[in-house]
Design an enzyme around this catalytic site. Structure first.
Site, PDB file in Angstrom:
ATOM      1  N   GLU A 111     -80.667 -84.811 -21.978  1.00  0.00           N
ATOM      2  CA  GLU A 111     -80.122 -83.627 -22.779  1.00  0.00           C
ATOM      3  C   GLU A 111     -78.981 -83.488 -21.619  1.00  0.00           C
ATOM      4  O   GLU A 111     -79.417 -82.913 -20.174  1.00  0.00           O
ATOM      5  CB  GLU A 111     -81.288 -82.772 -22.847  1.00  0.00           C
ATOM      6  CG  GLU A 111     -82.170 -82.847 -23.561  1.00  0.00           C
ATOM      7  CD  GLU A 111     -83.782 -82.464 -24.068  1.00  0.00           C
ATOM      8  OE1 GLU A 111     -83.446 -81.244 -23.157  1.00  0.00           O
ATOM      9  OE2 GLU A 111     -84.908 -82.689 -24.133  1.00  0.00           O
ATOM     10  N   LYS A 113     -77.828 -80.437 -18.910  1.00  0.00           N
ATOM     11  CA  LYS A 113     -78.481 -79.106 -18.875  1.00  0.00           C
ATOM     12  C   LYS A 113     -77.810 -77.756 -18.777  1.00  0.00           C
ATOM     13  O   LYS A 113     -76.863 -77.669 -17.605  1.00  0.00           O
ATOM     14  CB  LYS A 113     -79.216 -79.254 -16.965  1.00  0.00           C
ATOM     15  CG  LYS A 113     -79.809 -78.547 -16.578  1.00  0.00           C
ATOM     16  CD  LYS A 113     -80.332 -79.382 -14.972  1.00  0.00           C
ATOM     17  CE  LYS A 113     -81.322 -77.824 -14.796  1.00  0.00           C
ATOM     18  NZ  LYS A 113     -80.818 -76.304 -14.454  1.00  0.00           N
ATOM     19  N   ASP A 115     -76.367 -74.363 -17.985  1.00  0.00           N
ATOM     20  CA  ASP A 115     -76.544 -73.230 -16.826  1.00  0.00           C
ATOM     21  C   ASP A 115     -76.489 -71.807 -17.286  1.00  0.00           C
ATOM     22  O   ASP A 115     -75.361 -71.353 -17.478  1.00  0.00           O
ATOM     23  CB  ASP A 115     -75.752 -74.115 -15.812  1.00  0.00           C
ATOM     24  CG  ASP A 115     -76.123 -72.984 -14.459  1.00  0.00           C
ATOM     25  OD1 ASP A 115     -76.708 -72.350 -14.453  1.00  0.00           O
ATOM     26  OD2 ASP A 115     -75.054 -73.029 -13.426  1.00  0.00           O
ATOM     27  N   TYR A 226     -84.186 -76.318 -26.327  1.00  0.00           N
ATOM     28  CA  TYR A 226     -84.468 -78.186 -25.672  1.00  0.00           C
ATOM     29  C   TYR A 226     -85.931 -78.283 -25.118  1.00  0.00           C
ATOM     30  O   TYR A 226     -86.372 -79.437 -25.220  1.00  0.00           O
ATOM     31  CB  TYR A 226     -83.365 -78.224 -24.360  1.00  0.00           C
ATOM     32  CG  TYR A 226     -84.589 -76.728 -22.872  1.00  0.00           C
ATOM     33  CD1 TYR A 226     -84.978 -77.129 -22.606  1.00  0.00           C
ATOM     34  CD2 TYR A 226     -82.947 -75.638 -22.747  1.00  0.00           C
ATOM     35  CE1 TYR A 226     -86.055 -76.085 -21.514  1.00  0.00           C
ATOM     36  CE2 TYR A 226     -83.257 -74.892 -22.327  1.00  0.00           C
ATOM     37  CZ  TYR A 226     -85.091 -75.023 -21.174  1.00  0.00           C
ATOM     38  OH  TYR A 226     -85.464 -74.124 -20.182  1.00  0.00           O
ATOM     39  N   CYS A 408     -35.136 -67.822 -10.953  1.00  0.00           N
ATOM     40  CA  CYS A 408     -34.975 -68.695 -11.364  1.00  0.00           C
ATOM     41  C   CYS A 408     -35.259 -69.407 -10.447  1.00  0.00           C
ATOM     42  O   CYS A 408     -34.444 -70.065 -10.751  1.00  0.00           O
ATOM     43  CB  CYS A 408     -34.578 -68.908 -13.189  1.00  0.00           C
ATOM     44  SG  CYS A 408     -35.112 -70.322 -13.418  1.00  0.00           S
ATOM     45  N   CYS A 426     -37.245 -65.424 -17.083  1.00  0.00           N
ATOM     46  CA  CYS A 426     -35.933 -65.853 -16.494  1.00  0.00           C
ATOM     47  C   CYS A 426     -35.351 -65.716 -18.371  1.00  0.00           C
ATOM     48  O   CYS A 426     -36.074 -66.028 -19.546  1.00  0.00           O
ATOM     49  CB  CYS A 426     -35.871 -67.373 -16.613  1.00  0.00           C
ATOM     50  SG  CYS A 426     -34.010 -67.984 -16.143  1.00  0.00           S
TER      51      CYS A 426
HETATM   52  S1  IVH Z   1     -86.596 -78.408 -19.227  1.00  0.00           S
HETATM   53  C1  IVH Z   1     -90.415 -78.757 -17.831  1.00  0.00           C
HETATM   54  N1  IVH Z   1     -84.486 -79.217 -20.578  1.00  0.00           N
HETATM   55  O1  IVH Z   1     -83.154 -75.697 -16.286  1.00  0.00           O
HETATM   56  C2  IVH Z   1     -88.881 -78.873 -18.196  1.00  0.00           C
HETATM   57  N2  IVH Z   1     -84.641 -77.330 -18.878  1.00  0.00           N
HETATM   58  O2  IVH Z   1     -84.842 -76.310 -13.301  1.00  0.00           O
HETATM   59  C3  IVH Z   1     -89.049 -77.790 -17.630  1.00  0.00           C
HETATM   60  N3  IVH Z   1     -83.009 -76.455 -18.678  1.00  0.00           N
HETATM   61  O3  IVH Z   1     -85.721 -73.540 -16.497  1.00  0.00           O
HETATM   62  C4  IVH Z   1     -86.886 -77.252 -18.605  1.00  0.00           C
HETATM   63  N4  IVH Z   1     -81.610 -77.232 -20.550  1.00  0.00           N
HETATM   64  O4  IVH Z   1     -83.724 -72.802 -17.292  1.00  0.00           O
HETATM   65  C5  IVH Z   1     -84.989 -78.383 -19.956  1.00  0.00           C
HETATM   66  N5  IVH Z   1     -82.269 -79.409 -21.382  1.00  0.00           N
HETATM   67  C6  IVH Z   1     -82.951 -79.026 -20.572  1.00  0.00           C
HETATM   68  C7  IVH Z   1     -82.787 -77.688 -19.852  1.00  0.00           C
HETATM   69  C8  IVH Z   1     -83.760 -77.199 -18.800  1.00  0.00           C
HETATM   70  C9  IVH Z   1     -81.243 -76.266 -19.059  1.00  0.00           C
HETATM   71  C10 IVH Z   1     -82.960 -75.188 -17.510  1.00  0.00           C
HETATM   72  C11 IVH Z   1     -84.373 -73.977 -17.964  1.00  0.00           C
HETATM   73  C12 IVH Z   1     -85.002 -75.003 -16.888  1.00  0.00           C
HETATM   74  C13 IVH Z   1     -84.468 -75.169 -15.559  1.00  0.00           C
HETATM   75  C14 IVH Z   1     -85.176 -75.862 -14.645  1.00  0.00           C
END
Ligand code: IVH
Length: 670
Positions: A111, A113, A115, A226, A408, A426
């Protein structure tokens, strides 16, 4: 009474569904106006029948009074954090560790991640009862009122369809701010003298943790969901199944998740995303790899605060440090001067960067970036690299200030600065830099639609002196082109054939291509409905033009001015001699559909005055369509002041015409 109740229920269902199409699937089926009308009707009915008001009504997202402090929420299934892997080797080491505890075959889910800010949403019998922040993982803050204002968070589930609502469901996800909306918000804040946010993550986190939920409501927040925490009344045994279930309930689950039965495939997929992640309209710092089966997850367990069954693969850094070798200026079609930095090449996020935008001269001065400075540069989304700030402590005293040029850089003519704008222009109509853009526009799909003639050709032919005005295009000969690198006999033949073919284009295309200020393809089509030939149009006076429906005094004035200039009349004569059609086709006298009917647009970068939403609405109102990604079916890439990234490059690869905001307005100007 029963009638009213039924109507209220129906309205809520329909509104919920359309809000879902808009905010979760990003593919609305009705216009904003229709949606607003439904919402208004519901509000009125609820006002007249307050006894029928329920907290999960779509009208009840905003309006709660500010709180003094947030309450505390306990996470009975803790919200864990993740260990990181920074390269392939570390990922393989992780797999090796878990293989000691799990010696059978198993699957992985991959998945993005995102931010942003981790949150948990609790639903009881399908109704959102609590929303909380992660806090320390065991206890977070109660931010229910704030999360209710996020339009992609359902107040009740399922949002549509006939799934039974689960008795209890805790949904875990990341609240974030889409990149385009983040940039737009910051731009607006800057204009209004408010503090801007350093990045989308801070903006999202700050917005969710507001004591006054009306502030949260005013921020463009969204969510990616997620995972699940506690659940009752749902049969879930794997992560993949959980994600599909969440999606079916109406949650926003990333379309970019994938299921794999071995780590090699996971790694291959990650490597694809390292490149493609620029298409994401959000900041992602990596990807999360999770063991799919819940039963196996349990066997693997948790060490400290991080599970053994998941790991975050971190993308290579998006920021880099390098030196400014020079500051230069380029000139756009409308004559705007844009400063950019020439950099000592540096790798950022897997891409070599040797140039970065400096936006405009005000920005340059405010950030105080000097030639010779060591600077932080950054890539974000599909926006071309930006110079973030100089590292002042590394200055030697040898650094040079850069002054906005008084002339220019392309033609040497004096430039003008409008007092109310940050842009410097210009004004020379025969400036070679503008000529390049004019030729490009003339040949583009909006105008003469010359196949195989794009910005690269315009640039090259003007540079070589083969084109000194638009009409020169029709005087190109094989001998001019054959000596050029990359112009084999066949391609020269093809190019000249499409130039030749364009001579027969409908008159409105020629009128568009001339690039008369305020005359885009719509106005051109209005004009050719009234005038059977260019000659007639050239003879028209101000009053006569103004009398044409859809034409204002500005446009009329601009047309008269254009044709009164000697050089333009000469240009037209030259085009006529080349054999370009100067009379209209029979069908041109017919009525118009929307000026952008049948055209598909994709938007990239930051537009000077319109937000993406506004641009989308604008295009749609004129009969055009906006889609999220480029394909061969795209007609135009609408490019902001700082075009760049994959969309821009891909558009060039596909030969898709580029248009800027001015150009877009020009296409429909009335
Ligand atoms: S799983 C047990 N899945 O990343 C797993 N986290 O460093 C816990 N995050 O606190 C999180 N995308 O804020 C998971 N697809 C994703 C995520 C994700 C972003 C963030 C979330 C978590 C942090 C973990």
């Amino acid at each position: 009474m029963a009638e009213v109740e039924k109507r209220i229920e129906a309205l809520r269902r329909v509104i919920r569904y359309h809000a879902y199409l808009y905010h979760v699937l990003d593919s609305p089926e009705i216009s904003d106006a229709e949606y607003d009308a439904l919402m208004r009707e519901l509000e009125e009915l609820e006002r007249a029948h307050p006894e029928l008001l329920t907290p999960d009504s779509p009208t009840q997202r905003v309006g709660a009074p500010p709180v003094e402090a947030f309450g505390e929420v306990e996470h009975r299934v803790p919200m864990l954090s993740l260990d990181n892997a920074f390269d392939e080797e570390e990922l393989r080491a992780w797999e090796k560790r878990i293989r000691r505890l799990l010696d059978e075959k198993f699957e992985y889910v991959l998945e993005p991640k995102v931010d942003g800010l981790a949150i948990s949403l609790a639903y009881e019998e399908g109704v959102l009862v609590q929303g909380s922040t992660r806090g320390d993982g065991f206890r977070g803050e109660d931010v229910t009122l704030n999360l209710r204002t996020v339009p992609s968070i359902p107040l009740r589930i399922p949002v549509h369809g006939d799934l039974e609502p689960p008795r209890l469901l805790e949904v875990r996800g990341e609240v974030y701010m889409p990149l385009d909306l983040f940039q737009e918000m910051n731009r607006r804040r800057e204009k209004e003298g408010e503090k801007t946010f350093a990045n989308p993550r801070n903006a999202a986190a700050g917005s969710v943790r507001q004591l006054d939920s009306s502030i949260t409501a005013s921020r463009p927040l969204s969510i990616w969901v997620y995972g699940v925490g506690r659940f009752e009344g749902a049969q879930l045994t794997t992560q993949w199944q959980a994600l599909e279930y969440l999606r079916a309930l109406g949650f926003k689950v990333s379309p970019d998740i994938s299921l794999h039965d071995n780590l090699d495939d996971v790694i291959a997929e990650i490597n694809q995303w390292v490149e493609k992640r620029e298409s994401w309209n959000y900041e992602a710092d990596g990807m999360v790899v999770k063991v799919n089966s819940f039963e196996r997850q349990e066997r693997l367990g948790v060490v400290g605060r991080a599970p053994r069954w998941a790991i975050a693969y971190k993308f290579p850094a998006e920021e880099g440090v390098t030196r400014v070798l020079d500051i230069r200026v380029n000139v756009g079609r409308t004559g705007t001067l844009n400063p950019y930095a020439v950099l000592e090449p540096v790798q950022v996020g897997g891409v070599t960067i040797s140039k970065a935008t400096l936006h405009n001269f005000d920005d340059l001065r405010r950030k105080d970036i000097r030639v010779g400075d060591t600077v932080v540069i950054k890539r974000a989304g599909d926006v071309i690299p930006q110079v973030v700030r100089p590292l002042e402590e590394l200055r030697t005293g040898e650094e040079r200030f850069f002054e906005a040029p008084g002339r220019c850089p392309a033609c040497g003519e004096p430039v003008e600065r409008s007092p109310d704008e940050v842009a410097v222009y210009c004004l020379n109509p025969s400036c070679p830099a503008q000529l390049v853009r004019n030729v490009e526009y003339f040949a583009s799909q909006a105008a003469m639609d010359i196949d195989g003639f794009g910005s690269r050709q315009a640039q090259k032919f003007v540079e070589l002196g083969l084109i000194k005005d638009l009409a020169d295009l029709y005087y190109l000969k094989p001998d001019d082109l054959l000596p050029l690198e990359g112009y084999a006999e066949k391609s020269v033949e093809n190019l000249l054939a499409s130039i030749e073919a364009s001579k027969k284009q409908p008159l409105w295309r020629l009128v568009t291509g001339l690039g008369i200020k305020h005359v885009g393809s719509t106005v051109a089509q209005f004009l050719t409905r009234h005038y059977a030939s260019l000659k007639e149009l050239m003879a028209a006076g101000q009053a006569e033009l103004e009398a044409i429906e859809g034409l204002g005094p500005h446009t009329a004035g601009s047309i008269v001015r254009y044709f009164s200039q000697e050089r333009n009349r000469k240009l037209i004569e030259k085009l006529r001699k080349a054999g370009v059609r100067m009379t209209r086709l029979a069908e041109e006298a017919e009525a118009l559909r929307g000026p952008l009917a049948g055209l598909t647009f994709v938007i990239t970068g930051t537009l000077p005055t319109m937000s993406r939403e506004e641009a989308t609405r604008f295009i749609e109102e004129q009969g055009g369509k906006v889609t999220g990604s480029l394909s061969r079916n795209t007609d135009y890439l609408l490019v902001g002041a700082d075009p760049g990234g994959t969309k821009y490059d891909r558009a060039q690869e596909l030969g898709i015409a580029l248009v800027d905001e001015d150009g877009l307005r020009g296409m429909v100007e009335t």
